[in-house]
Design a protein around this motif. Structure first.
Motif, PDB file in Angstrom:
ATOM      1  N   LYS A 261       0.850  -1.039  -0.003  1.00  0.00           N
ATOM      2  CA  LYS A 261      -0.215  -0.041   0.030  1.00  0.00           C
ATOM      3  C   LYS A 261       0.942   1.333   0.055  1.00  0.00           C
ATOM      4  CE  LYS A 261      -3.812  -1.912   2.613  1.00  0.00           C
ATOM      5  NZ  LYS A 261      -4.782  -1.732   3.628  1.00  0.00           N
ATOM      6  N   PHE A 262       0.521   2.194  -0.668  1.00  0.00           N
ATOM      7  CA  PHE A 262       1.137   3.411  -0.826  1.00  0.00           C
ATOM      8  C   PHE A 262       0.568   4.393  -0.043  1.00  0.00           C
ATOM      9  CE2 PHE A 262       3.130   1.185  -4.430  1.00  0.00           C
ATOM     10  CZ  PHE A 262       4.319   1.742  -4.530  1.00  0.00           C
ATOM     11  N   ARG A 263       1.139   5.428   0.523  1.00  0.00           N
ATOM     12  CA  ARG A 263       0.564   6.533   1.392  1.00  0.00           C
ATOM     13  C   ARG A 263       0.573   7.603   0.226  1.00  0.00           C
ATOM     14  NH1 ARG A 263       4.492   5.322   4.530  1.00  0.00           N
ATOM     15  NH2 ARG A 263       5.787   6.789   4.317  1.00  0.00           N
ATOM     16  N   VAL A 264      -0.774   8.183   0.178  1.00  0.00           N
ATOM     17  CA  VAL A 264      -0.929   9.194  -0.871  1.00  0.00           C
ATOM     18  C   VAL A 264      -1.190  10.430  -0.194  1.00  0.00           C
ATOM     19  CG1 VAL A 264      -2.597   9.935  -2.526  1.00  0.00           C
ATOM     20  CG2 VAL A 264      -2.592   7.578  -2.164  1.00  0.00           C
TER      21      VAL A 264
ATOM     22  N   LEU B 192      -3.468  11.581   2.724  1.00  0.00           N
ATOM     23  CA  LEU B 192      -4.890  11.119   2.477  1.00  0.00           C
ATOM     24  C   LEU B 192      -5.454   9.965   3.003  1.00  0.00           C
ATOM     25  CD1 LEU B 192      -5.130  12.508  -1.221  1.00  0.00           C
ATOM     26  CD2 LEU B 192      -6.105  13.603   0.947  1.00  0.00           C
ATOM     27  N   ALA B 193      -4.701   8.955   2.528  1.00  0.00           N
ATOM     28  CA  ALA B 193      -4.774   7.416   3.057  1.00  0.00           C
ATOM     29  C   ALA B 193      -3.841   6.559   2.220  1.00  0.00           C
ATOM     30  CB  ALA B 193      -6.321   7.062   2.633  1.00  0.00           C
ATOM     31  N   ARG B 194      -4.362   5.466   2.355  1.00  0.00           N
ATOM     32  CA  ARG B 194      -3.374   4.516   1.400  1.00  0.00           C
ATOM     33  C   ARG B 194      -4.138   3.926   0.255  1.00  0.00           C
ATOM     34  NH1 ARG B 194       1.103   2.642   4.866  1.00  0.00           N
ATOM     35  NH2 ARG B 194       0.955   3.539   6.755  1.00  0.00           N
TER      36      ARG B 194
ATOM     37  N   PRO C  54     -10.471   5.717  -4.864  1.00  0.00           N
ATOM     38  CA  PRO C  54     -11.153   7.001  -4.818  1.00  0.00           C
ATOM     39  C   PRO C  54     -10.806   7.825  -3.744  1.00  0.00           C
ATOM     40  CG  PRO C  54     -12.732   5.573  -4.592  1.00  0.00           C
ATOM     41  CD  PRO C  54     -11.361   4.791  -4.550  1.00  0.00           C
ATOM     42  N   PHE C  55     -10.312   9.210  -3.844  1.00  0.00           N
ATOM     43  CA  PHE C  55     -10.301  10.152  -2.493  1.00  0.00           C
ATOM     44  C   PHE C  55     -11.223  11.417  -3.096  1.00  0.00           C
ATOM     45  CE2 PHE C  55      -6.339   7.959  -2.874  1.00  0.00           C
ATOM     46  CZ  PHE C  55      -6.126   7.471  -1.463  1.00  0.00           C
ATOM     47  N   VAL C  56     -11.952  12.051  -2.031  1.00  0.00           N
ATOM     48  CA  VAL C  56     -12.837  13.015  -2.390  1.00  0.00           C
ATOM     49  C   VAL C  56     -11.998  14.038  -1.795  1.00  0.00           C
ATOM     50  CG1 VAL C  56     -15.021  14.229  -1.567  1.00  0.00           C
ATOM     51  CG2 VAL C  56     -14.793  11.855  -1.813  1.00  0.00           C
TER      52      VAL C  56
END
Length: 124
Positions: free
Chosen positions: A19-22, A29-31, A39-41
């Motif tokens: 998993k990559f940290r975004v 943001l998350a992973r 998806p990220f809002v």
């Protein structure tokens, strides 16, 4: 009608369970999972996006997230950069016998930090 926020989708190519940290700026943001689209809002406007997993890190891309719109970025691993250390060869070239015994326990490969994941905008 939407809430005015946009969606950033991060696609990490490849296989594996990593998993990559975004990051957007300095905020995580998350992973994002390898082999999936995550998806990220985000609030509308420009965002600087990068990924990181251990020593693996990506370049930074700037995306303009539209209100109620979508942006997709894709990440793909590039080659690993490494320096091969050859202690026995160094000892032979220098002609020092004692150097061989002292250098043999050293690691054979040392990683060079750098961009090992290429991030690019797929859909503006």
């Amino acid at each position: 009608m939407g809430n005015g926020n946009g969606t950033l989708t991060v696609e990490v190519a490849g296989r594996g369970r990593g998993k990559f940290r975004v990051y957007t700026g300095r905020t995580v943001l998350a992973r994002a999972r390898t082999g999936h689209r995550t998806p990220f809002v985000l609030a509308p406007g420009p965002h600087r996006i990068r990924l990181r997993q251990g020593l693996d890190r990506s370049n930074t891309v700037t995306v303009d997230v539209p209100a109620d719109g979508r942006v997709r970025v894709a990440a793909r691993r590039t080659r690993y950069e490494a320096v091969l250390l050859l202690p026995p060869l160094l000892a032979l070239v220098s002609g020092q016998e004692w150097l061989v015994a002292g250098l043999l326990p050293l690691p054979a490969v040392a990683a060079v930090p750098g961009v090992t994941v290429r991030l690019r905008v797929v859909e503006p």
